[in-house]
Design a protein around this motif. Structure first.
Motif, PDB file in Angstrom:
ATOM      1  N   ASP A  32      -2.869   3.603   6.115  1.00 45.70           N
ATOM      2  CA  ASP A  32      -1.704   4.139   5.425  1.00 45.70           C
ATOM      3  C   ASP A  32      -0.428   3.779   6.200  1.00 45.70           C
ATOM      4  O   ASP A  32       0.562   3.330   5.615  1.00 45.70           O
ATOM      5  CB  ASP A  32      -1.846   5.654   5.264  1.00 45.70           C
ATOM      6  N   ARG A  33      -0.468   3.960   7.508  1.00 51.17           N
ATOM      7  CA  ARG A  33       0.693   3.600   8.343  1.00 51.17           C
ATOM      8  C   ARG A  33       0.960   2.094   8.299  1.00 51.17           C
ATOM      9  O   ARG A  33       2.104   1.659   8.193  1.00 51.17           O
ATOM     10  CB  ARG A  33       0.477   4.059   9.790  1.00 51.17           C
ATOM     11  N   LEU A  34      -0.093   1.308   8.369  1.00 49.15           N
ATOM     12  CA  LEU A  34       0.066  -0.145   8.291  1.00 49.15           C
ATOM     13  C   LEU A  34       0.685  -0.554   6.958  1.00 49.15           C
ATOM     14  O   LEU A  34       1.584  -1.393   6.911  1.00 49.15           O
ATOM     15  CB  LEU A  34      -1.286  -0.843   8.486  1.00 49.15           C
ATOM     16  N   SER A  35       0.217   0.045   5.892  1.00 50.50           N
ATOM     17  CA  SER A  35       0.740  -0.261   4.566  1.00 50.50           C
ATOM     18  C   SER A  35       2.227   0.045   4.471  1.00 50.50           C
ATOM     19  O   SER A  35       3.007  -0.738   3.933  1.00 50.50           O
ATOM     20  CB  SER A  35      -0.035   0.525   3.508  1.00 50.50           C
ATOM     21  N   ASN A  36       2.627   1.180   5.015  1.00 50.73           N
ATOM     22  CA  ASN A  36       4.052   1.536   5.013  1.00 50.73           C
ATOM     23  C   ASN A  36       4.865   0.575   5.881  1.00 50.73           C
ATOM     24  O   ASN A  36       5.978   0.204   5.525  1.00 50.73           O
ATOM     25  CB  ASN A  36       4.250   2.973   5.503  1.00 50.73           C
ATOM     26  N   TRP A  37       4.301   0.167   7.001  1.00 50.50           N
ATOM     27  CA  TRP A  37       5.014  -0.710   7.921  1.00 50.50           C
ATOM     28  C   TRP A  37       5.225  -2.108   7.339  1.00 50.50           C
ATOM     29  O   TRP A  37       6.309  -2.667   7.432  1.00 50.50           O
ATOM     30  CB  TRP A  37       4.256  -0.784   9.244  1.00 50.50           C
ATOM     31  N   ILE A  38       4.177  -2.685   6.726  1.00 50.74           N
ATOM     32  CA  ILE A  38       4.307  -4.055   6.222  1.00 50.74           C
ATOM     33  C   ILE A  38       5.010  -4.137   4.880  1.00 50.74           C
ATOM     34  O   ILE A  38       5.428  -5.213   4.477  1.00 50.74           O
ATOM     35  CB  ILE A  38       2.935  -4.777   6.141  1.00 50.74           C
ATOM     36  N   SER A  39       5.171  -3.030   4.185  1.00 52.68           N
ATOM     37  CA  SER A  39       5.767  -3.039   2.855  1.00 52.68           C
ATOM     38  C   SER A  39       7.280  -2.894   2.858  1.00 52.68           C
ATOM     39  O   SER A  39       7.907  -3.115   1.835  1.00 52.68           O
ATOM     40  CB  SER A  39       5.158  -1.928   2.003  1.00 52.68           C
ATOM     41  N   MET A  40       7.842  -2.506   3.930  1.00 47.49           N
ATOM     42  CA  MET A  40       9.249  -2.169   4.118  1.00 47.49           C
ATOM     43  C   MET A  40      10.021  -1.874   2.825  1.00 47.49           C
ATOM     44  O   MET A  40      10.094  -0.734   2.449  1.00 47.49           O
ATOM     45  CB  MET A  40       9.923  -3.212   4.972  1.00 47.49           C
ATOM     46  N   PRO A  41      10.587  -2.858   2.114  1.00 51.26           N
ATOM     47  CA  PRO A  41      11.417  -2.498   0.963  1.00 51.26           C
ATOM     48  C   PRO A  41      10.628  -2.219  -0.322  1.00 51.26           C
ATOM     49  O   PRO A  41      11.183  -1.732  -1.296  1.00 51.26           O
ATOM     50  CB  PRO A  41      12.321  -3.711   0.783  1.00 51.26           C
ATOM     51  N   TRP A  42       9.337  -2.531  -0.346  1.00 56.69           N
ATOM     52  CA  TRP A  42       8.550  -2.369  -1.553  1.00 56.69           C
ATOM     53  C   TRP A  42       7.708  -1.095  -1.480  1.00 56.69           C
ATOM     54  O   TRP A  42       7.600  -0.459  -0.445  1.00 56.69           O
ATOM     55  CB  TRP A  42       7.621  -3.565  -1.750  1.00 56.69           C
ATOM     56  N   ASP A  43       7.067  -0.763  -2.585  1.00 49.48           N
ATOM     57  CA  ASP A  43       6.135   0.364  -2.589  1.00 49.48           C
ATOM     58  C   ASP A  43       4.962   0.039  -1.668  1.00 49.48           C
ATOM     59  O   ASP A  43       4.417  -1.063  -1.714  1.00 49.48           O
ATOM     60  CB  ASP A  43       5.614   0.630  -3.999  1.00 49.48           C
ATOM     61  N   ALA A  44       4.570   1.003  -0.855  1.00 42.74           N
ATOM     62  CA  ALA A  44       3.516   0.767   0.136  1.00 42.74           C
ATOM     63  C   ALA A  44       2.148   0.531  -0.500  1.00 42.74           C
ATOM     64  O   ALA A  44       1.395  -0.328  -0.078  1.00 42.74           O
ATOM     65  CB  ALA A  44       3.448   1.934   1.114  1.00 42.74           C
ATOM     66  N   ASN A  45       1.805   1.307  -1.511  1.00 47.61           N
ATOM     67  CA  ASN A  45       0.514   1.197  -2.191  1.00 47.61           C
ATOM     68  C   ASN A  45      -0.651   1.000  -1.223  1.00 47.61           C
ATOM     69  O   ASN A  45      -1.316  -0.043  -1.217  1.00 47.61           O
ATOM     70  CB  ASN A  45       0.531   0.068  -3.223  1.00 47.61           C
ATOM     71  N   PRO A  46      -0.920   2.012  -0.389  1.00 52.52           N
ATOM     72  CA  PRO A  46      -2.005   1.853   0.589  1.00 52.52           C
ATOM     73  C   PRO A  46      -3.371   1.631  -0.062  1.00 52.52           C
ATOM     74  O   PRO A  46      -4.218   0.936   0.506  1.00 52.52           O
ATOM     75  CB  PRO A  46      -1.963   3.157   1.382  1.00 52.52           C
ATOM     76  N   ARG A  47      -3.590   2.174  -1.241  1.00 48.00           N
ATOM     77  CA  ARG A  47      -4.875   1.956  -1.911  1.00 48.00           C
ATOM     78  C   ARG A  47      -5.026   0.488  -2.291  1.00 48.00           C
ATOM     79  O   ARG A  47      -6.087  -0.107  -2.167  1.00 48.00           O
ATOM     80  CB  ARG A  47      -5.015   2.865  -3.123  1.00 48.00           C
ATOM     81  N   GLY A  48      -3.942  -0.108  -2.742  1.00 43.87           N
ATOM     82  CA  GLY A  48      -3.968  -1.533  -3.077  1.00 43.87           C
ATOM     83  C   GLY A  48      -4.257  -2.384  -1.855  1.00 43.87           C
ATOM     84  O   GLY A  48      -5.013  -3.362  -1.924  1.00 43.87           O
ATOM     85  N   LEU A  49      -3.656  -2.020  -0.715  1.00 42.51           N
ATOM     86  CA  LEU A  49      -3.932  -2.756   0.518  1.00 42.51           C
ATOM     87  C   LEU A  49      -5.400  -2.607   0.910  1.00 42.51           C
ATOM     88  O   LEU A  49      -6.044  -3.574   1.321  1.00 42.51           O
ATOM     89  CB  LEU A  49      -3.027  -2.278   1.657  1.00 42.51           C
TER      90      LEU A  49
END
Length: 184
Positions: A32-49
């Motif tokens: 979840d943290r990784l998803s937020n970090w790499i998504s910066m301006p976009w929606d994080a969508n941790p489930r998609g990652l």
């Protein structure tokens, strides 16, 4: 031929993008943290990652499992006219590795999915991956070339590195939507 090549690459790219965009939460704090970090301006969508990584890891480990099992135990050729080095034993090895990877990935990536679904998804991805691999080999045979390019010398070209993914991203996207109940 140009249109076919665009479609051959465009559909999997579309599927990979939409796989990554699947919305929803996961139970894995690190992902979840990784998803937020790499998504910066976009929606994080941790489930998609999580789904994206499941398909990517399962496909790559399946390919490695096929190669290693084929080298160690391979005696029966899978499709000698299309790909003379692929063996049934290699395919079985890849299938086992893919099923195990799928089961492990749903837990590791916090998808809150029964590991049996992950194993089934891994097994299906293994079949789809070998189909993609054999398809690329068939295209090369029909074109009368050994490699699809020389970008990565000794590895059959760039398409040989991604041939399985060209098929598994589409199948993985559909299976993720089905498992999450978002297909209908």
């Amino acid at each position: 031929f140009g249109t076919a090549a665009v479609v051959y690459l465009a559909i999997p790219t579309y599927a990979a993008i939409h796989l990554r965009e699947i919305e929803g939460a996961i139970e894995s704090n690190w992902l979840d943290r990784l998803s937020n970090w790499i998504s910066m301006p976009w929606d994080a969508n941790p489930r998609g990652l999580a789904w994206f990584l499941l398909v990517l890891c399962t496909t790559w480990l399946c390919d490695s499992g096929q190669y290693l099992a084929g080298r160690a135990f391979g005696k029966h050729l899978l499709s000698p006219r299309i790909s003379p080095k692929k063996t049934v034993e290699g395919f079985v090895g890849g299938l086992v590795i893919a099923a195990g990877t799928g089961a492990l990935a749903v837990w590791l990536f916090g998808l809150d999915v029964n590991p049996l679904y992950g194993a089934a998804m891994g097994a299906v991805l293994a079949v789809v991956a070998i189909t993609g691999d054999l398809s690329e080999s068939l295209f090369k045979r029909q074109a009368g070339v050994k490699d699809s390019g020389d970008f990565i010398p000794g590895h059959g070209g760039m398409l040989d590195r991604i041939d399985s993914l060209l098929f598994t991203f589409s199948a993985g996207w559909l299976m993720a939507l089905l498992i999450d109940g978002k297909l209908w």
